[in-house]
Scaffold this motif. Structure first.
Motif, mmCIF file in Angstrom:
data_model
loop_
_atom_site.group_PDB
_atom_site.id
_atom_site.type_symbol
_atom_site.label_atom_id
_atom_site.label_comp_id
_atom_site.label_asym_id
_atom_site.label_seq_id
_atom_site.Cartn_x
_atom_site.Cartn_y
_atom_site.Cartn_z
ATOM 1 N N VAL A 6 -7.022 80.098 71.485
ATOM 2 C CA VAL A 6 -7.382 78.688 71.429
ATOM 3 C C VAL A 6 -7.817 78.232 70.402
ATOM 4 C CG1 VAL A 6 -8.952 77.251 72.851
ATOM 5 C CG2 VAL A 6 -7.830 79.210 74.239
ATOM 6 N N VAL A 7 -8.617 79.145 69.405
ATOM 7 C CA VAL A 7 -9.001 78.669 68.219
ATOM 8 C C VAL A 7 -7.813 78.098 67.438
ATOM 9 C CG1 VAL A 7 -10.733 78.968 66.152
ATOM 10 C CG2 VAL A 7 -11.599 79.258 68.593
ATOM 11 N N LYS A 8 -7.106 79.245 67.089
ATOM 12 C CA LYS A 8 -5.861 79.056 66.382
ATOM 13 C C LYS A 8 -5.146 77.930 66.856
ATOM 14 C CE LYS A 8 -4.313 83.922 66.009
ATOM 15 N NZ LYS A 8 -3.415 84.843 66.331
ATOM 16 N N GLU A 9 -4.803 77.505 68.111
ATOM 17 C CA GLU A 9 -3.991 76.535 68.688
ATOM 18 C C GLU A 9 -4.927 75.245 68.105
ATOM 19 O OE1 GLU A 9 -3.393 76.755 72.784
ATOM 20 O OE2 GLU A 9 -2.346 78.568 72.634
ATOM 21 N N PHE A 10 -6.356 75.161 68.299
ATOM 22 C CA PHE A 10 -6.906 74.211 68.066
ATOM 23 C C PHE A 10 -6.919 73.784 66.453
ATOM 24 C CE2 PHE A 10 -10.911 72.604 65.673
ATOM 25 C CZ PHE A 10 -11.262 71.528 66.465
ATOM 26 N N LEU A 11 -6.840 74.679 65.592
ATOM 27 C CA LEU A 11 -6.914 74.593 63.986
ATOM 28 C C LEU A 11 -5.668 74.221 63.677
ATOM 29 C CD1 LEU A 11 -8.644 77.829 62.858
ATOM 30 C CD2 LEU A 11 -9.361 75.533 62.692
ATOM 31 N N LEU A 27 -3.465 82.740 59.447
ATOM 32 C CA LEU A 27 -3.939 81.709 60.425
ATOM 33 C C LEU A 27 -5.155 82.805 61.284
ATOM 34 C CD1 LEU A 27 -4.068 79.275 62.014
ATOM 35 C CD2 LEU A 27 -2.013 79.723 63.277
ATOM 36 N N ALA A 28 -4.609 84.019 61.614
ATOM 37 C CA ALA A 28 -5.434 84.816 62.499
ATOM 38 C C ALA A 28 -6.754 85.086 61.781
ATOM 39 C CB ALA A 28 -4.709 86.153 62.807
ATOM 40 N N LYS A 29 -6.729 85.420 60.367
ATOM 41 C CA LYS A 29 -8.273 85.607 59.919
ATOM 42 C C LYS A 29 -8.834 84.361 59.844
ATOM 43 C CE LYS A 29 -7.016 89.214 57.065
ATOM 44 N NZ LYS A 29 -6.757 89.717 55.261
ATOM 45 N N LEU A 30 -8.309 83.220 59.645
ATOM 46 C CA LEU A 30 -8.735 81.842 59.329
ATOM 47 C C LEU A 30 -9.618 81.312 60.828
ATOM 48 C CD1 LEU A 30 -9.471 79.260 58.142
ATOM 49 C CD2 LEU A 30 -7.304 78.355 58.860
ATOM 50 N N ALA A 31 -8.754 81.820 62.017
ATOM 51 C CA ALA A 31 -9.167 81.736 63.397
ATOM 52 C C ALA A 31 -10.632 82.669 63.593
ATOM 53 C CB ALA A 31 -7.976 81.912 64.321
ATOM 54 N N GLU A 32 -10.391 83.807 63.232
ATOM 55 C CA GLU A 32 -11.512 84.670 63.334
ATOM 56 C C GLU A 32 -12.622 84.270 62.654
ATOM 57 O OE1 GLU A 32 -13.660 88.023 64.895
ATOM 58 O OE2 GLU A 32 -11.662 87.099 65.407
#
Length: 76
Positions: A6-11, A27-32
């Motif tokens: 959900v955070v990935k989609e939001f970003l 993107l995965a690291k950014l979301a984390e």
């Protein structure tokens, strides 16, 4: 804990109309990383609200009971 997908989609949604996420940013690291940042802030926010809710006029369960009298019950 936030749902990382959900955070990935939001970003992605936040950046699609303007600045794009630059190449080389995972993107995965950014979301984390963003999720951890938000969770830490959220925990501090919960602590502050706990103090103001329970200790607004000094800790007293009767104050809490009075607040709950007028609160409708919703199933959890």
């Amino acid at each position: 804990m936030l749902d990382r997908e959900v955070v990935k989609e939001f970003l992605v949604g936040q950046f699609e109309d303007g600045d794009l996420i630059p190449e080389g940013i995972d993107l995965a690291k950014l979301a984390e990383d963003f999720s951890i940042y938000v969770e830490n802030d959220y925990y501090e926010w919960l602590q502050d609200n706990f103090k103001s809710y329970f200790y607004q006029t000094g800790f007293d369960w009767n104050n809490v009971k009075d607040r709950l009298k007028n609160r409708p019950t919703k199933p959890i």
